[in-house]
Design a protein around this motif. Sequence first.
Motif, mmCIF file in Angstrom:
data_model
loop_
_atom_site.group_PDB
_atom_site.id
_atom_site.type_symbol
_atom_site.label_atom_id
_atom_site.label_comp_id
_atom_site.label_asym_id
_atom_site.label_seq_id
_atom_site.Cartn_x
_atom_site.Cartn_y
_atom_site.Cartn_z
ATOM 1 N N ARG A 148 0.847 -1.207 0.000
ATOM 2 C CA ARG A 148 0.000 0.000 0.000
ATOM 3 C C ARG A 148 0.875 1.247 0.000
ATOM 4 N NH1 ARG A 148 -5.074 -0.443 3.264
ATOM 5 N NH2 ARG A 148 -4.733 1.722 3.875
ATOM 6 N N LEU A 149 1.992 1.166 0.728
ATOM 7 C CA LEU A 149 2.904 2.305 0.792
ATOM 8 C C LEU A 149 3.809 2.329 -0.427
ATOM 9 C CD1 LEU A 149 2.223 1.495 3.866
ATOM 10 C CD2 LEU A 149 4.331 2.669 4.418
ATOM 11 N N ARG A 150 4.444 1.197 -0.691
ATOM 12 C CA ARG A 150 5.509 1.158 -1.699
ATOM 13 C C ARG A 150 5.014 1.464 -3.104
ATOM 14 N NH1 ARG A 150 9.587 -3.848 -1.145
ATOM 15 N NH2 ARG A 150 10.180 -2.872 -3.118
ATOM 16 N N MET A 151 3.748 1.131 -3.392
ATOM 17 C CA MET A 151 3.217 1.338 -4.737
ATOM 18 C C MET A 151 3.159 2.800 -5.137
ATOM 19 S SD MET A 151 -0.002 -1.171 -5.499
ATOM 20 C CE MET A 151 -0.916 -0.744 -4.031
ATOM 21 N N VAL A 152 2.917 3.663 -4.165
ATOM 22 C CA VAL A 152 2.703 5.082 -4.481
ATOM 23 C C VAL A 152 3.975 5.845 -4.136
ATOM 24 C CG1 VAL A 152 1.248 7.101 -4.107
ATOM 25 C CG2 VAL A 152 0.245 4.799 -3.992
ATOM 26 N N LYS A 153 4.667 6.300 -5.171
ATOM 27 C CA LYS A 153 5.971 6.931 -4.973
ATOM 28 C C LYS A 153 5.823 8.402 -4.585
ATOM 29 C CE LYS A 153 7.793 3.046 -6.472
ATOM 30 N NZ LYS A 153 7.006 1.802 -6.503
ATOM 31 N N THR A 154 6.720 8.834 -3.710
ATOM 32 C CA THR A 154 6.806 10.255 -3.385
ATOM 33 C C THR A 154 7.541 10.963 -4.532
ATOM 34 O OG1 THR A 154 8.955 10.000 -2.322
ATOM 35 C CG2 THR A 154 7.003 9.728 -0.912
ATOM 36 N N GLY A 312 2.694 -5.093 -17.810
ATOM 37 C CA GLY A 312 3.723 -4.403 -17.025
ATOM 38 C C GLY A 312 3.733 -4.781 -15.563
ATOM 39 N N HIS A 313 4.672 -4.143 -14.861
ATOM 40 C CA HIS A 313 4.887 -4.402 -13.431
ATOM 41 C C HIS A 313 5.331 -3.110 -12.770
ATOM 42 C CE1 HIS A 313 9.197 -4.148 -14.317
ATOM 43 N NE2 HIS A 313 8.919 -4.852 -15.405
ATOM 44 N N GLY A 314 5.008 -2.955 -11.496
ATOM 45 C CA GLY A 314 5.526 -1.821 -10.751
ATOM 46 C C GLY A 314 7.034 -1.903 -10.634
ATOM 47 N N ILE A 315 7.640 -0.770 -10.300
ATOM 48 C CA ILE A 315 9.098 -0.719 -10.151
ATOM 49 C C ILE A 315 9.435 0.308 -9.080
ATOM 50 C CG2 ILE A 315 9.354 0.992 -12.003
ATOM 51 C CD1 ILE A 315 12.025 -0.487 -12.748
ATOM 52 N N GLY A 316 10.489 0.042 -8.354
ATOM 53 C CA GLY A 316 10.923 0.942 -7.277
ATOM 54 C C GLY A 316 12.230 0.419 -6.753
#
Length: 381
Positions: A148-154, A312-316
């Motif tokens: 929930r946190l990691r998906m939404v980037k600052t 696709g896939h999320g990335i961080g």
Amino acid sequence: MPAPTASQPLVTLDRVRTAREVADETGVDLLVVTPGSDLRYLCGYDAHAMERLTALAVPRRGEPFLVVPRLEAPMVEASPAGALGLEVLAWDETDDPFALLAGAATARLGSAPARVAVGDRTWALHALGVQGALPGAALELGSPVVDRLRMVKTPAEVAELAAAGAAIDRVHARMGEWLRAGRTEAEVGADIAAAILAEGHVSVDFTIVGSGPNGASPHHELSDRVVGAGDVVVVDIGGETATGYRSDCTRTYAVGRDPDGEVAEWYAVLQEAQRAATAAVRPGVTAEQVDAAAREVITAAGWGEYFIHRTGHGIGLDTHEAPYIVAGNELPLVAGMAFSVEPGIYLPGRCGARIEDIVVCTPDGATALNEGPRELVVLPG
Ligand code: ZN
Ligand code: ZN
Ligand code: ZN
């Protein structure tokens, strides 16, 4: 976008506090994460996973704390985690670190936790150790809380991903130096890997050079196949930057000359699919709708059976993380989500092509973090 500065650090105490709120909201009594991207994300400590227990414990009430081997306590202090003021419980070589963790969490909660979430990539050794010290607890995956946190980037994280994207774009821009007829995929890959490091990454995550028929295998890496004139070559490359954020970009090249007419025909379809999926990105649109936007274009043109993976896939801090852009994922996109848009067409025994950009969802739609031509670039042979 501004780079993070001392006044705007990448990792703040907000992350563990928000994790605690999400745990509380979802009824998780205790979240335990161990070395890896979850730990680095939540508190800035980039520790190596090993048999001795290092863990961040976030009880739904009370202060979060770190359990670390005493010999590594100085490393915590020296890392960004040291500035957060988290309590560090150091254990000596003959102590039971799981009992230490369980006792401290139980004291904060007022009773033993019933639901304990552990990081998805926490070693079984550690997950079962936690279970052993909390025999009444039910273990579950930590991703529903942490993602929930990691998906939404600052904005600071988006700046890191943009820097990683620019770095990998510089590598693609030099492809003509290395990708030539007569060289093996492995030779080309070694040059690309050196350039990934030279252009601002601390490590290479992967170098896929899929020439000719190898391009039809989406995760083919390298082989001793010699690249031939007229080959279509899928080049998918990425690495890790100093702050842990990743790059991942695919371009497809033709070596020496234009490939035959049919390739141009379906490559144009692929390019249109990649454009359509990127154009579909905006807050409120679901992940599966973005996948469908790409798939519909390819299917309508008759190539649907050759597009064999999700869009696709999320990335961080990981190359593959939530959100996954795939049929069945009804997650609505939110501004700040970063993910790849990478449709491909793979013709077994012949060749393949993929076009991959990392994009960030903004209130106005997608912003691509990769540039560089998405056309089939013909390199001098
Ligand atoms: Zn992949
Ligand atoms: Zn890729
Ligand atoms: Zn990718």
